[in-house]
Design an enzyme around this catalytic site. Structure first.
Site, mmCIF file in Angstrom:
data_model
loop_
_atom_site.group_PDB
_atom_site.id
_atom_site.type_symbol
_atom_site.label_atom_id
_atom_site.label_comp_id
_atom_site.label_asym_id
_atom_site.label_seq_id
_atom_site.Cartn_x
_atom_site.Cartn_y
_atom_site.Cartn_z
ATOM 1 N N SER A 67 -5.255 -6.671 0.171
ATOM 2 C CA SER A 67 -4.814 -6.039 1.404
ATOM 3 C C SER A 67 -4.656 -7.092 2.505
ATOM 4 C CB SER A 67 -5.802 -4.932 1.797
ATOM 5 O OG SER A 67 -5.292 -4.147 2.851
ATOM 6 N N ASP A 216 -1.109 -0.986 -1.164
ATOM 7 C CA ASP A 216 -2.344 -1.745 -0.934
ATOM 8 C C ASP A 216 -3.073 -2.113 -2.220
ATOM 9 O OD1 ASP A 216 -4.876 -2.643 -0.108
ATOM 10 O OD2 ASP A 216 -4.923 -1.261 1.584
#
Length: 231
Positions: A67, A216
């Site tokens: 992320s 993500d």
């Protein structure tokens, strides 16, 4: 964030000593300021020993991040025109403090809560346009194979419903994963409900096109340390 050492791997020789060093950087959106602060301190201590030009990429055989940690990973490992790291660790927090209010703009009106609920029901809360533009501006045309040290960045492909790990180690065996760092970072940062999935394509030396539909990396690998020592 964790600093680990793993047994010597046949994939590469250690940069220093007889162990492979791994720097692992967690995700968390604006909380990227936390590892940014720690990394700035670590790099400043290394500079006391080896001079002002010392950078973290000089000391770690592998840098892995999920992320927003994937974005920090790319910032530390991407080369500038002098073939040195594009960012010093001390620059990371300035990047977040300057750009996060534009990436995640806040509505201060009295109807903000209702508006945010409607946006969430319709799709991602933010359009991600500023994130895309600033990441592409900073990382430019740098590809995965060009990083100054090995990196590992996990993402999740929502079309294939499986993790996609971008790894310096795998590029030679799987050239279709040799993507622009900017695309990899936008993909691994696309937190569900907050930012839209990121679509892009790559083309291998034979001309075969591969498409990616990424969100993500934390969906697949919230612990980048485990991913780093597994590749």
């Amino acid at each position: 964030m964790a600093n680990m050492q793993t047994p010597r791997s046949p994939l590469q020789l250690p940069t220093r000593g007889n162990q492979i060093t791994v720097l692992s950087i967690d995700g968390g959106g604006i909380r990227g300021i936390i590892p940014g602060t720690i990394l700035a301190f670590l790099e400043s201590e290394l500079q006391k020993l080896d001079g002002a030009d010392a950078r973290l990429a000089d000391y770690f055989d592998v840098i892995s991040g999920t992320s927003t940690g994937g974005l920090v990973t790319a910032m530390l490992a991407a080369p500038n025109k002098q073939n040195r790291p594009l960012f010093a660790a001390k620059d990371i927090n300035d990047f977040y403090l300057e750009n996060c209010p534009k990436i995640f703009p806040q509505d201060s009106s009295k109807f903000a809560s209702a508006a945010n609920l409607v946006k969430t029901l319709r799709g991602p809360k933010y359009d991600g346009k500023f994130l895309h533009s600033i990441v592409k501006e900073k990382l430019g045309d740098t590809w995965l194979h060009q990083t100054l040290t090995n990196i590992v960045i996990p993402t999740f492909d929502i079309k294939r419903l499986q993790p996609t790990i971008f790894s310096s180690y795998n590029v030679k065996n799987n050239p279709s994963t040799d993507a622009l760092l900017s695309d990899i970072c936008i993909g691994t940062s696309a937190a569900p409900t907050y930012l839209p999935a990121h679509y892009f394509e790559t083309k291998d030396p034979s001309g075969k096109v591969r498409d990616f539909n990424l969100i993500d990396g934390g969906v697949a690998a919230n612990n980048p340390t485990l991913v780093a020592i597994s590749v």
